[in-house]
Design a protein around this motif. Structure first.
Motif, PDB file in Angstrom:
ATOM      1  N   PRO A 126      68.665  13.381 -23.769  1.00 24.84           N
ATOM      2  CA  PRO A 126      69.922  12.876 -24.314  1.00 24.84           C
ATOM      3  C   PRO A 126      69.925  13.050 -25.843  1.00 24.84           C
ATOM      4  O   PRO A 126      68.979  12.650 -26.516  1.00 24.84           O
ATOM      5  N   LEU A 127      70.996  13.611 -26.390  1.00 19.30           N
ATOM      6  CA  LEU A 127      70.952  14.123 -27.757  1.00 19.30           C
ATOM      7  C   LEU A 127      71.476  13.175 -28.824  1.00 19.30           C
ATOM      8  O   LEU A 127      71.587  13.563 -29.988  1.00 19.30           O
ATOM      9  N   THR A 128      71.792  11.939 -28.448  1.00 11.45           N
ATOM     10  CA  THR A 128      72.165  10.931 -29.434  1.00 11.45           C
ATOM     11  C   THR A 128      71.444   9.632 -29.100  1.00 11.45           C
ATOM     12  O   THR A 128      71.039   9.405 -27.951  1.00 11.45           O
ATOM     13  N   GLN A 129      71.305   8.785 -30.094  1.00 11.89           N
ATOM     14  CA  GLN A 129      70.697   7.479 -29.850  1.00 11.89           C
ATOM     15  C   GLN A 129      71.531   6.688 -28.844  1.00 11.89           C
ATOM     16  O   GLN A 129      70.995   5.984 -27.990  1.00 11.89           O
ATOM     17  N   GLU A 130      72.853   6.813 -28.936  1.00 16.51           N
ATOM     18  CA  GLU A 130      73.729   6.089 -28.022  1.00 16.51           C
ATOM     19  C   GLU A 130      73.484   6.516 -26.578  1.00 16.51           C
ATOM     20  O   GLU A 130      73.423   5.686 -25.669  1.00 16.51           O
ATOM     21  N   ASP A 131      73.310   7.822 -26.352  1.00 16.39           N
ATOM     22  CA  ASP A 131      73.036   8.295 -24.996  1.00 16.39           C
ATOM     23  C   ASP A 131      71.664   7.840 -24.514  1.00 16.39           C
ATOM     24  O   ASP A 131      71.482   7.532 -23.330  1.00 16.39           O
ATOM     25  N   GLN A 132      70.686   7.776 -25.404  1.00 17.85           N
ATOM     26  CA  GLN A 132      69.368   7.281 -25.013  1.00 17.85           C
ATOM     27  C   GLN A 132      69.428   5.799 -24.672  1.00 17.85           C
ATOM     28  O   GLN A 132      68.779   5.343 -23.727  1.00 17.85           O
ATOM     29  N   LEU A 133      70.241   5.044 -25.407  1.00 18.20           N
ATOM     30  CA  LEU A 133      70.446   3.638 -25.057  1.00 18.20           C
ATOM     31  C   LEU A 133      71.091   3.511 -23.682  1.00 18.20           C
ATOM     32  O   LEU A 133      70.721   2.639 -22.888  1.00 18.20           O
ATOM     33  N   ARG A 134      72.058   4.393 -23.398  1.00 16.07           N
ATOM     34  CA  ARG A 134      72.689   4.377 -22.075  1.00 16.07           C
ATOM     35  C   ARG A 134      71.668   4.679 -20.980  1.00 16.07           C
ATOM     36  O   ARG A 134      71.738   4.129 -19.882  1.00 16.07           O
ATOM     37  N   CYS A 135      70.724   5.568 -21.294  1.00 10.22           N
ATOM     38  CA  CYS A 135      69.677   5.880 -20.325  1.00 10.22           C
ATOM     39  C   CYS A 135      68.863   4.637 -19.990  1.00 10.22           C
ATOM     40  O   CYS A 135      68.622   4.339 -18.813  1.00 10.22           O
ATOM     41  N   PHE A 136      68.423   3.905 -21.013  1.00  7.65           N
ATOM     42  CA  PHE A 136      67.642   2.692 -20.769  1.00  7.65           C
ATOM     43  C   PHE A 136      68.450   1.670 -19.977  1.00  7.65           C
ATOM     44  O   PHE A 136      67.923   1.012 -19.063  1.00  7.65           O
ATOM     45  N   ALA A 137      69.736   1.516 -20.300  1.00  7.67           N
ATOM     46  CA  ALA A 137      70.573   0.579 -19.554  1.00  7.67           C
ATOM     47  C   ALA A 137      70.719   1.016 -18.099  1.00  7.67           C
ATOM     48  O   ALA A 137      70.706   0.182 -17.179  1.00  7.67           O
ATOM     49  N   ASN A 138      70.849   2.329 -17.881  1.00  2.00           N
ATOM     50  CA  ASN A 138      70.960   2.843 -16.514  1.00  2.00           C
ATOM     51  C   ASN A 138      69.665   2.605 -15.734  1.00  2.00           C
ATOM     52  O   ASN A 138      69.689   2.243 -14.557  1.00  2.00           O
ATOM     53  N   VAL A 139      68.533   2.793 -16.403  1.00  2.00           N
ATOM     54  CA  VAL A 139      67.244   2.508 -15.764  1.00  2.00           C
ATOM     55  C   VAL A 139      67.157   1.036 -15.359  1.00  2.00           C
ATOM     56  O   VAL A 139      66.766   0.703 -14.230  1.00  2.00           O
ATOM     57  N   ALA A 140      67.532   0.141 -16.284  1.00  2.00           N
ATOM     58  CA  ALA A 140      67.467  -1.293 -15.988  1.00  2.00           C
ATOM     59  C   ALA A 140      68.319  -1.634 -14.779  1.00  2.00           C
ATOM     60  O   ALA A 140      67.949  -2.484 -13.957  1.00  2.00           O
TER      61      ALA A 140
END
Length: 259
Positions: A126-140
């Motif tokens: 994921p190429l932005t910090q916001e998308d990486q945050l979305r990844c962690f939220a999706n994992v949770a």
């Protein structure tokens, strides 16, 4: 006075999407571009998988998922590249792995999992910090209470870059040369590059982009998603993580609800 120039960049913004890397490299990925650590990774993940099932983000060709499945863990996946999935399904046991096609920052795999994992720097896809945050939220959202999220990635080393770029030779043979040609944007924490393979038949390019993050930044993303760091290692064999480690295997936990 000389002009000041920032790092060179590729014009990939409109061309490069979640499936680009996998679609371009799928046919040669297992042979040329991955470390020989799939068994170590599978053993580590099997030891922490709990009752299962497990979910791999960016499952790709099944390099880790299939050895993990052979250790008795039910494995599911999320993958954006259909070409990668073709390679997975062509392998023994590959068709038995349920895969959700999509971007793992938002795609939802059916069910809940005792283990979610992402290997080989794919957390940086994921190429932005916001998308990486979305990844962690999706994992949770995929994890059961008490479930674990395991991340394997490199530790950024900015000294590798000279004036925003780096060229490195990985293979130099009589009839084959492989180079990595990379540019670096330290403001956005973006690495843009290409694996360049030169043979007598011609030149092939395998483009890649990633947004790196330091372990401490990943820890904060995890906390914002309601996860907490349980343990960090320097590799799949549970080596200690130290100031000299160039990689980390980080284990995050979704806490159980208190009564």
């Amino acid at each position: 006075m000389g002009e000041e120039h920032g790092p060179a960049t590729y014009g990939l913004d409109e061309e490069y999407g979640p499936a680009t890397y996998g679609d371009r490299i799928a046919d040669v990925f297992d042979r040329a571009f991955v470390p020989d650590d799939a068994r170590d990774a599978a053993r580590f993940l099997a030891a922490v998988a709990g009752p299962g099932p497990a979910l791999e983000l960016g499952i790709g060709t099944g390099r880790v998922a299939l050895p993990l499945q052979r250790l008795g863990v039910e494995v599911h996946g999320i993958e954006a590249s259909e070409r990668m999935l073709e390679r997975l399904r062509a392998k023994r046991g590959g068709r038995e792995v349920p895969v959700t096609v999509g971007d793992f920052t938002t795609a939802r795999a059916p069910g809940h999992f005792s283990l979610v994992y992402v290997v080989f720097n794919t957390i940086f896809a994921p190429l932005t910090q916001e998308d990486q945050l979305r990844c962690f939220a999706n994992v949770a959202g995929h994890l059961r209470p008490g479930g674990l999220f395991v991340v394997e990635a490199f530790v950024p080393d900015l000294a590798r870059f000279d004036r925003g770029q780096r060229t490195e030779a990985f293979e130099v043979g009589v009839d084959r040369v492989r180079l990595d040609v990379v540019t670096h944007d330290p403001v956005e924490q973006l690495i843009t590059g290409s694996h360049v393979v030169i043979t007598e038949e011609g030149v092939k390019l395998y483009p890649f982009r990633m947004r790196y993050a330091w372990p401490s930044e990943l820890d904060l993303m995890a906390r914002l998603a309601g996860l907490r760091l349980r343990k960090r290692y320097g590799g799949w064999r549970r080596e200690p993580f130290t100031w000299a480690s160039d990689r980390h295997v980080s284990v995050y936990e979704r806490p159980r609800r208190s009564r």
